[in-house]
Design a protein around this motif. Structure first.
Motif, PDB file in Angstrom:
ATOM      1  N   SER A 181      70.563  32.778  64.579  1.00  5.91           N
ATOM      2  CA  SER A 181      71.667  33.660  64.963  1.00  5.91           C
ATOM      3  C   SER A 181      71.977  33.594  66.453  1.00  5.91           C
ATOM      4  N   HIS A 182      71.007  33.143  67.250  1.00  6.81           N
ATOM      5  CA  HIS A 182      71.223  33.027  68.691  1.00  6.81           C
ATOM      6  C   HIS A 182      71.417  31.571  69.131  1.00  6.81           C
ATOM      7  N   ASP A 183      71.685  30.683  68.164  1.00  2.79           N
ATOM      8  CA  ASP A 183      71.881  29.250  68.462  1.00  2.79           C
ATOM      9  C   ASP A 183      70.715  28.654  69.242  1.00  2.79           C
ATOM     10  N   LYS A 184      69.504  29.042  68.853  1.00  8.52           N
ATOM     11  CA  LYS A 184      68.314  28.507  69.519  1.00  8.52           C
ATOM     12  C   LYS A 184      67.729  27.314  68.775  1.00  8.52           C
ATOM     13  N   ALA A 185      68.028  27.197  67.493  1.00  4.71           N
ATOM     14  CA  ALA A 185      67.464  26.091  66.726  1.00  4.71           C
ATOM     15  C   ALA A 185      68.239  25.893  65.433  1.00  4.71           C
ATOM     16  N   MET A 186      68.233  24.650  64.968  1.00  7.55           N
ATOM     17  CA  MET A 186      68.697  24.295  63.629  1.00  7.55           C
ATOM     18  C   MET A 186      67.637  23.350  63.047  1.00  7.55           C
ATOM     19  N   GLY A 187      67.381  23.472  61.760  1.00  7.55           N
ATOM     20  CA  GLY A 187      66.405  22.567  61.164  1.00  7.55           C
ATOM     21  C   GLY A 187      65.747  23.134  59.931  1.00  7.55           C
ATOM     22  N   SER A 188      64.627  22.503  59.525  1.00  2.00           N
ATOM     23  CA  SER A 188      63.926  22.876  58.302  1.00  2.00           C
ATOM     24  C   SER A 188      62.433  23.032  58.564  1.00  2.00           C
ATOM     25  N   LEU A 189      61.824  23.972  57.847  1.00  2.00           N
ATOM     26  CA  LEU A 189      60.389  24.233  57.929  1.00  2.00           C
ATOM     27  C   LEU A 189      59.816  24.284  56.522  1.00  2.00           C
ATOM     28  N   THR A 190      58.692  23.599  56.317  1.00  2.00           N
ATOM     29  CA  THR A 190      57.971  23.691  55.046  1.00  2.00           C
ATOM     30  C   THR A 190      56.482  23.838  55.330  1.00  2.00           C
ATOM     31  N   ILE A 191      55.857  24.800  54.649  1.00  2.00           N
ATOM     32  CA  ILE A 191      54.411  25.013  54.733  1.00  2.00           C
ATOM     33  C   ILE A 191      53.850  24.809  53.334  1.00  2.00           C
ATOM     34  N   SER A 192      52.816  23.976  53.240  1.00  2.41           N
ATOM     35  CA  SER A 192      52.184  23.702  51.948  1.00  2.41           C
ATOM     36  C   SER A 192      50.688  23.906  52.069  1.00  2.41           C
ATOM     37  N   GLN A 193      50.103  24.451  51.006  1.00  6.93           N
ATOM     38  CA  GLN A 193      48.655  24.599  50.960  1.00  6.93           C
ATOM     39  C   GLN A 193      48.143  24.166  49.597  1.00  6.93           C
ATOM     40  N   ASN A 194      47.073  23.371  49.628  1.00 12.09           N
ATOM     41  CA  ASN A 194      46.499  22.830  48.390  1.00 12.09           C
ATOM     42  C   ASN A 194      47.550  22.118  47.546  1.00 12.09           C
ATOM     43  N   GLY A 195      48.476  21.441  48.224  1.00 18.11           N
ATOM     44  CA  GLY A 195      49.478  20.655  47.519  1.00 18.11           C
ATOM     45  C   GLY A 195      50.660  21.436  46.990  1.00 18.11           C
ATOM     46  N   ALA A 196      50.708  22.741  47.227  1.00 18.53           N
ATOM     47  CA  ALA A 196      51.809  23.569  46.734  1.00 18.53           C
ATOM     48  C   ALA A 196      52.593  24.150  47.901  1.00 18.53           C
ATOM     49  N   VAL A 197      53.899  24.134  47.798  1.00 19.28           N
ATOM     50  CA  VAL A 197      54.753  24.700  48.837  1.00 19.28           C
ATOM     51  C   VAL A 197      54.644  26.219  48.802  1.00 19.28           C
ATOM     52  N   VAL A 198      54.281  26.822  49.940  1.00 19.03           N
ATOM     53  CA  VAL A 198      54.172  28.282  50.013  1.00 19.03           C
ATOM     54  C   VAL A 198      55.314  28.880  50.832  1.00 19.03           C
ATOM     55  N   TYR A 199      56.026  28.032  51.575  1.00 22.01           N
ATOM     56  CA  TYR A 199      57.183  28.518  52.331  1.00 22.01           C
ATOM     57  C   TYR A 199      58.084  27.343  52.651  1.00 22.01           C
ATOM     58  N   SER A 200      59.374  27.521  52.448  1.00 24.91           N
ATOM     59  CA  SER A 200      60.330  26.480  52.806  1.00 24.91           C
ATOM     60  C   SER A 200      61.681  27.124  53.091  1.00 24.91           C
ATOM     61  N   ARG A 201      62.214  26.779  54.263  1.00 24.44           N
ATOM     62  CA  ARG A 201      63.515  27.346  54.625  1.00 24.44           C
ATOM     63  C   ARG A 201      64.202  26.446  55.639  1.00 24.44           C
ATOM     64  N   ALA A 202      65.520  26.394  55.563  1.00 17.13           N
ATOM     65  CA  ALA A 202      66.332  25.660  56.537  1.00 17.13           C
ATOM     66  C   ALA A 202      67.281  26.627  57.221  1.00 17.13           C
ATOM     67  N   ILE A 203      67.573  26.338  58.508  1.00 11.03           N
ATOM     68  CA  ILE A 203      68.520  27.161  59.264  1.00 11.03           C
ATOM     69  C   ILE A 203      69.531  26.246  59.950  1.00 11.03           C
ATOM     70  N   GLY A 204      70.702  26.784  60.230  1.00  9.46           N
ATOM     71  CA  GLY A 204      71.725  26.010  60.914  1.00  9.46           C
ATOM     72  C   GLY A 204      72.450  25.059  59.977  1.00  9.46           C
ATOM     73  N   TYR A 205      72.890  23.947  60.517  1.00  8.43           N
ATOM     74  CA  TYR A 205      73.763  23.032  59.787  1.00  8.43           C
ATOM     75  C   TYR A 205      73.259  21.598  59.895  1.00  8.43           C
ATOM     76  N   GLU A 206      73.438  20.860  58.810  1.00  7.46           N
ATOM     77  CA  GLU A 206      73.130  19.438  58.860  1.00  7.46           C
ATOM     78  C   GLU A 206      74.303  18.638  59.403  1.00  7.46           C
TER      79      GLU A 206
END
Length: 445
Positions: A38-63
């Motif tokens: 919201s403050h134009d500080k970053a655009m991109g994607s984040l994924t956190i996985s544990q034991n082979g399973a995705v526990v968090y995934s989100r993208a912000i901004g624009y491709e």
């Protein structure tokens, strides 16, 4: 443009961590990403996985941003991963070592005798950045051709013309040239283009669906462009992927990067002995294709990457079987600080969300006079010239572009895109440079 030297993103040894968290505050992590977007500080994607399973995934901004047309980023957006490519290249080399097709002691002259010191440079030295091969990305001329296609012969000629930085094995110096050459070694031995060897030996082997050798950005494939923030997000020039090759030409997603890290540490790609060699740290936090990343008492291995306006961090915590991948295609806030926030929240450490609504001090041109001048340091061979243009303070390090600085508080300025903080002490004629977890004292000449 490929980064010259990538500092470990997780050098945060001062924290005392709890045991591994069974759960974490997803709402707080959402809040961090929301405020960055919201403050134009970053655009991109984040994924956190544990034991082979995705526990968090989100993208912000624009491709993609094209006038009024805005294509939002998603966790499936494809990004250029820059020097994280080096982990893939090192994996390919160690596969060939496991197959007995070369060794760490094999001289570079076996494949490219025309390169400087080829008889004395070994494959191991190329992997660990001890070859002395001069990195062409450090040259001022790089900016004149990085968007133009180059053949392997042209790249080898360019690398061959560079004067070695030091004798093979003498010391560490991060070299993109070394990993470009390693990519060519893969092609020589496998008798396949790097892209095909990558596809056969890694991508198909572990079932990656969104990883490949990149080319001209294709928005129809949900490939992201990269941006820098001026008054708004401005598109960055595109490196022609024939240039970075095995040093930085791969395109991927954060989910695929985590799968790759998990497969590597599960022994699905290289032998146990080879994985141990990849993790054996010599100096500067680097092993043979992997970097050591420290978060308090917890240790991760991975790599960082930067190309054009993209920034990437991939880390794998073996004890926790935790993989974290973050790729940004636009950043005006340090990637290191984003990762600090992500990991602090995940590991339930005290963490205050950044306040981007706090007002920076308003300065007049006369207020900047005490900071102007050229500063030198006894700890690093670098001079920084600080100048004022109107009411804007600027800093330029030796051989680097001019950076506009943002006032934070009295006597403190920052350049958030690179995680730079300058703290002035005018009465003592001193300036403290903080970046990448390090602090360096400079004195006014």
């Amino acid at each position: 443009m490929l980064i010259k030297h990538y500092v470990s993103l997780l050098a945060l040894s001062g924290l005392s961590l709890l045991s591994h968290a069974q759960s974490f505050n997803k709402a707080k992590l959402d809040s961090l990403l929301t405020t960055l977007a919201s403050h134009d500080k970053a655009m991109g994607s984040l994924t956190i996985s544990q034991n082979g399973a995705v526990v968090y995934s989100r993208a912000i901004g624009y491709e993609s941003l094209n006038g009024t047309t805005k294509t939002p980023a998603t966790p499936s957006t494809h990004y250029r991963i820059g020097s994280v490519t080096k982990v893939f290249t090192a994996t390919l080399i160690f596969q060939l070592i496991d197959e007995g097709k070369l060794t760490l002691d094999t001289p570079l002259a076996t494949y490219f005798p025309q390169l400087p010191n080829a008889q004395r440079i070994t494959i191991g030295q190329l992997l660990s950045h001890h070859s002395g091969l001069h990195s062409f990305t450090n040259d001022a001329t790089y900016s004149t051709y990085f968007t133009q296609p180059k053949t392997q012969a042209e790249m080898l000629a360019m690398i061959g013309q560079g004067k070695p930085d030091f004798e093979p094995g003498a010391k560490f110096s991060y070299s993109n040239a070394g990993y470009v050459v390693l990519g060519y070694v893969v092609e020589k031995i496998t008798k396949q283009p790097y892209a095909q060897a990558l596809q056969k030996r890694i991508i198909n082997k572990i079932g990656l669906k969104d990883t490949y050798y990149g080319g001209k950005t294709d928005p129809k494939r949900h490939e992201s462009y990269s941006y820098r923030l001026a008054s708004s997000w401005q598109a960055m020039p595109e490196t022609d992927m024939s240039i970075p090759g095995g040093a930085g030409a791969i395109v991927s997603t954060t989910t695929d990067l985590n799968r790759f890290a998990e497969a590597l540490f599960a022994g699905k790609l290289v032998s146990e002995k080879s994985l141990a060699r990849m993790q054996t740290i010599t100096d500067n936090g680097f092993g043979m294709g992997l970097m050591r990343m420290q978060f308090g008492a917890k240790r991760a291995y991975g790599h960082g990457g930067s190309i054009d306006g993209f920034g990437t961090s991939l880390g794998y915590f073996p004890e926790e079987k935790l993989a974290v991948a973050y790729i940004s295609n636009g950043q005006s806030y340090p990637l290191n600080d984003v990762m600090l926030g992500v990991l602090s929240i995940y590991f339930q450490q005290p963490y205050r969300l950044p306040d981007f609504d706090a007002k920076a001090p308003t300065l007049a041109a006369t207020d900047l006079v005490p900071y102007v001048g050229t500063y030198a340091s006894t700890s690093i061979p670098l001079k920084i010239t600080v100048s004022a243009v109107g009411a804007t303070l600027q800093a330029q390090a030796t051989g680097q572009p001019v950076l506009p600085l943002t006032p934070v508080t009295k006597d403190v300025f920052s350049y958030d895109a690179a995680g730079i903080r300058l703290e002035f002490a005018p009465s003592r004629h001193e300036m403290l440079l903080k970046q990448g977890g390090g602090s360096f004292l400079f004195t006014l000449e």
